[in-house]
Design an enzyme around this catalytic site. Structure first.
Site, PDB file in Angstrom:
ATOM      1  N   GLN A 162       0.803  -1.224   0.000  1.00  0.00           N
ATOM      2  CA  GLN A 162       0.000   0.000   0.000  1.00  0.00           C
ATOM      3  C   GLN A 162       0.835   1.273   0.000  1.00  0.00           C
ATOM      4  O   GLN A 162       0.348   2.322  -0.411  1.00  0.00           O
ATOM      5  CB  GLN A 162      -0.952  -0.017   1.193  1.00  0.00           C
ATOM      6  CG  GLN A 162      -1.997  -1.122   1.057  1.00  0.00           C
ATOM      7  CD  GLN A 162      -2.951  -1.164   2.228  1.00  0.00           C
ATOM      8  OE1 GLN A 162      -2.684  -1.822   3.227  1.00  0.00           O
ATOM      9  NE2 GLN A 162      -4.067  -0.473   2.127  1.00  0.00           N
ATOM     10  N   HIS A 167       0.937  -9.461   4.756  1.00  0.00           N
ATOM     11  CA  HIS A 167      -0.189  -8.508   4.661  1.00  0.00           C
ATOM     12  C   HIS A 167      -0.723  -8.534   3.227  1.00  0.00           C
ATOM     13  O   HIS A 167      -0.383  -7.691   2.405  1.00  0.00           O
ATOM     14  CB  HIS A 167       0.271  -7.106   5.056  1.00  0.00           C
ATOM     15  CG  HIS A 167      -0.856  -6.158   5.349  1.00  0.00           C
ATOM     16  ND1 HIS A 167      -0.882  -5.351   6.459  1.00  0.00           N
ATOM     17  CD2 HIS A 167      -2.005  -5.876   4.679  1.00  0.00           C
ATOM     18  CE1 HIS A 167      -1.988  -4.617   6.466  1.00  0.00           C
ATOM     19  NE2 HIS A 167      -2.689  -4.920   5.380  1.00  0.00           N
ATOM     20  N   ASN A 183      -1.585 -10.537   8.923  1.00  0.00           N
ATOM     21  CA  ASN A 183      -2.579  -9.484   9.040  1.00  0.00           C
ATOM     22  C   ASN A 183      -3.893  -9.960   8.435  1.00  0.00           C
ATOM     23  O   ASN A 183      -3.947 -10.328   7.257  1.00  0.00           O
ATOM     24  CB  ASN A 183      -2.131  -8.228   8.282  1.00  0.00           C
ATOM     25  CG  ASN A 183      -3.219  -7.163   8.313  1.00  0.00           C
ATOM     26  OD1 ASN A 183      -3.462  -6.551   9.351  1.00  0.00           O
ATOM     27  ND2 ASN A 183      -3.908  -6.959   7.193  1.00  0.00           N
ATOM     28  N   GLU A 184      -4.942  -9.969   9.222  1.00  0.00           N
ATOM     29  CA  GLU A 184      -6.302 -10.255   8.756  1.00  0.00           C
ATOM     30  C   GLU A 184      -6.388 -11.438   7.805  1.00  0.00           C
ATOM     31  O   GLU A 184      -6.780 -11.272   6.630  1.00  0.00           O
ATOM     32  CB  GLU A 184      -6.904  -9.024   8.082  1.00  0.00           C
ATOM     33  CG  GLU A 184      -7.004  -7.832   8.995  1.00  0.00           C
ATOM     34  CD  GLU A 184      -7.869  -6.706   8.420  1.00  0.00           C
ATOM     35  OE1 GLU A 184      -8.424  -6.881   7.326  1.00  0.00           O
ATOM     36  OE2 GLU A 184      -7.997  -5.675   9.091  1.00  0.00           O
TER      37      GLU A 184
HETATM   38  C1  BGC Z   1      -6.251  -3.827   6.176  1.00  0.00           C
HETATM   39  C2  BGC Z   1      -5.612  -2.660   5.486  1.00  0.00           C
HETATM   40  C3  BGC Z   1      -6.688  -1.794   4.854  1.00  0.00           C
HETATM   41  C4  BGC Z   1      -7.582  -1.271   5.955  1.00  0.00           C
HETATM   42  C5  BGC Z   1      -8.684  -0.346   5.472  1.00  0.00           C
HETATM   43  C6  BGC Z   1      -7.525  -3.496   6.896  1.00  0.00           C
HETATM   44  O1  BGC Z   1      -8.471  -4.424   6.510  1.00  0.00           O
HETATM   45  O2  BGC Z   1      -5.334  -4.494   6.983  1.00  0.00           O
HETATM   46  O3  BGC Z   1      -4.692  -3.130   4.550  1.00  0.00           O
HETATM   47  O4  BGC Z   1      -6.154  -0.763   4.119  1.00  0.00           O
HETATM   48  O5  BGC Z   1      -8.187  -2.339   6.627  1.00  0.00           O
HETATM   49  O6  BGC Z   1      -9.573  -0.975   4.638  1.00  0.00           O
END
Ligand code: BGC
Length: 434
Positions: A34, A124, A168-169
């Site tokens: 990003q 990520h 991450n997520e």
């Molecule tokens: C993610 C980010 C994303 C943010 C906003 C999260 O789900 O880890 O990469 O930019 O939310 O949508």
């Protein structure tokens, strides 16, 4: 900081300030794809809905010294950022690329010189091309490749990093890539693949955690955890059985199943903390997710009276609920690894931040062990399938100018004061709600 030191001393009525414990981490977060630019992963060929791509992004890869200066100006004492696997390994088992490693070592050294604690994210939403070519995380062989990478990276960085965020997520990644088709490899409704990705990542997390904890000892005791995105899924009208069923299925698939995979039973011992990414809530009406991110028109959402940023419904009281739940269920320290709002309306974002921090403070006052808060995001950036249209930054970036100048947004001034004072003020923001 130990649990007993987390007493929040002053009462708000006495000094109109809600202090946080000494040593609390106040940070901001980013991810490589990003912000860095010049990346070779599955996003390189991707074109977002606004026509944008990640080729240059914020050019953070070259401008990190300037961005670390910005962090200092903001008064941050922590930074959560990713190390991009595709830069470091070109084949399974390959040695780490020395130039890329030197880059991240320098980032870490500059952070240390600025008194900023790093939290490193290992995955990520992106993989090296050779991992994608073999089926990515649907392939169990990826686990061993990741283990090899983590072992090498931890050996190289253990004296500079003690906070490690493995995944991450995983829920968002597996869902948007294998159910909704929005992220590469753009699969739709592949429930089996969704589950396999989550399960393989959970196994990789356990293995990475062992490596980090056994082989990552150099200074401060290494800490390891995932960042779980928590979204509340509710029916707009309680009497709508279908909407309740939809909300339940989403909750089961994205919250319960994923949490169980990573933290259920004996796997809980693989984490020393829980990272929580919290944005808000999704409510369903006639099967439709009433949020801007799913394409529901703003006027429809407004007619329901929902308060949304450019992505999801805001639900600050939910933060207290989920913190309380995670604390009671797992008894692990928690970091808010992401929270933020996307909007051009800065007073709205200020109000959202205040409300969420107030909810956080209430949780901590009721003994929930939270050790830090990372605002998403340090700067406006490439928001995946939405490109550059979602403004999450504390810093604005002018993407029309080739020099990509950064500027301090009004919210950054507010957050900076909070970081420096290690407290939120009782006073409400200066803006009215509507
Ligand atoms: C993610 C980010 C994303 C943010 C906003 C999260 O789900 O880890 O990469 O930019 O939310 O949508």
């Amino acid at each position: 900081m130990v649990y007993s030191e987390q007493k929040l001393m002053a009462t708000p009525d006495q000094d109109k300030s809600f202090p946080f414990p000494p040593g609390f981490l106040w940070g901001a977060a980013t991810s490589p794809t990003q912000v860095e630019g010049h990346i070779e992963n599955e996003w390189t060929q991707f074109t977002a809905s606004d026509g944008g791509n990640c080729h240059i992004a914020c050019d953070h890869y070259h401008r990190y010294p300037e961005d670390i200066d910005w962090m200092s100006r903001l008064g941050l004492n922590a930074y959560r950022f990713g190390i991009e696997w595709s830069r470091l390994q070109s084949a399974p088992g390959a040695p780490l690329n020395p130039a890329a490693l030197a880059h991240y070592v320098d980032v870490l050294d500059q952070l240390r010189a600025a008194g900023i604690t790093p939290m490193v994210v290992l995955h990520h939403f992106s993989n090296p091309p050779w991992i994608n070519a073999r089926g990515g995380w649907t392939n169990a062989a990826t686990i061993a490749c990741f283990e090899d990478y983590v072992r090498k990276l931890v050996a190289a960085l253990k004296d500079r990093v003690y906070l490690w965020n493995t995944f991450n997520e995983p829920d968002t990644y597996a869902c948007v890539a294998y159910l909704m088709g929005g992220f590469p490899p753009h699969r739709k409704w592949k429930l089996g693949q969704f589950r396999r990705v989550v399960e393989n990542m959970a196994r990789a997390h356990v293995k990475a955690s062992r490596i980090i904890r056994r082989e990552g000892l150099a200074g401060l005791k290494p800490q390891v955890g995932i960042a779980k995105n928590w979204t509340f899924f509710h029916a707009y009208q309680n009497y709508s059985l279908w909407d309740r069923a939809t909300a339940w299925v989403c909750h089961y698939t994205f919250n319960k199943f994923v949490l169980d995979a990573f933290l259920g039973r004996w796997r809980r011992r693989a984490s020393t903390f829980i990272g929580l990414n919290y944005y808000g809530r999704v409510r369903f009406h006639h099967f439709r997710a009433m949020i801007p991110a799913s394409g529901t028109p703003i006027k429809d959402i407004k007619s329901f009276g929902f308060v949304c940023d450019d992505m999801v419904e805001r639900y600050p009281e939910g933060l207290e609920k989920i913190l309380d739940y995670l604390h009671r269920k797992f008894r692990l320290p928690i970091y808010i690894t992401e929270h933020g709002a996307a909007s051009d309306d800065e007073p709205f974002r200020e109000l959202d931040l205040q409300r969420n921090l107030q909810a956080l403070h209430r949780s901590m006052a009721s003994a929930v062990d939270v050790r830090g808060f990372f605002y998403w995001s340090l700067m406006d950036n490439f928001e995946w399938q939405f490109g550059y249209t979602k403004k999450f930054g504390l810093l604005g970036v002018d993407f029309r100018d080739a020099k990509l100048p950064r500027t301090m947004k009004p919210l950054a001034e507010v957050y900076s004061r909070i970081c420096r004072e290690n407290a939120i003020r009782a006073a409400q923001p200066t803006v009215a709600e509507d």
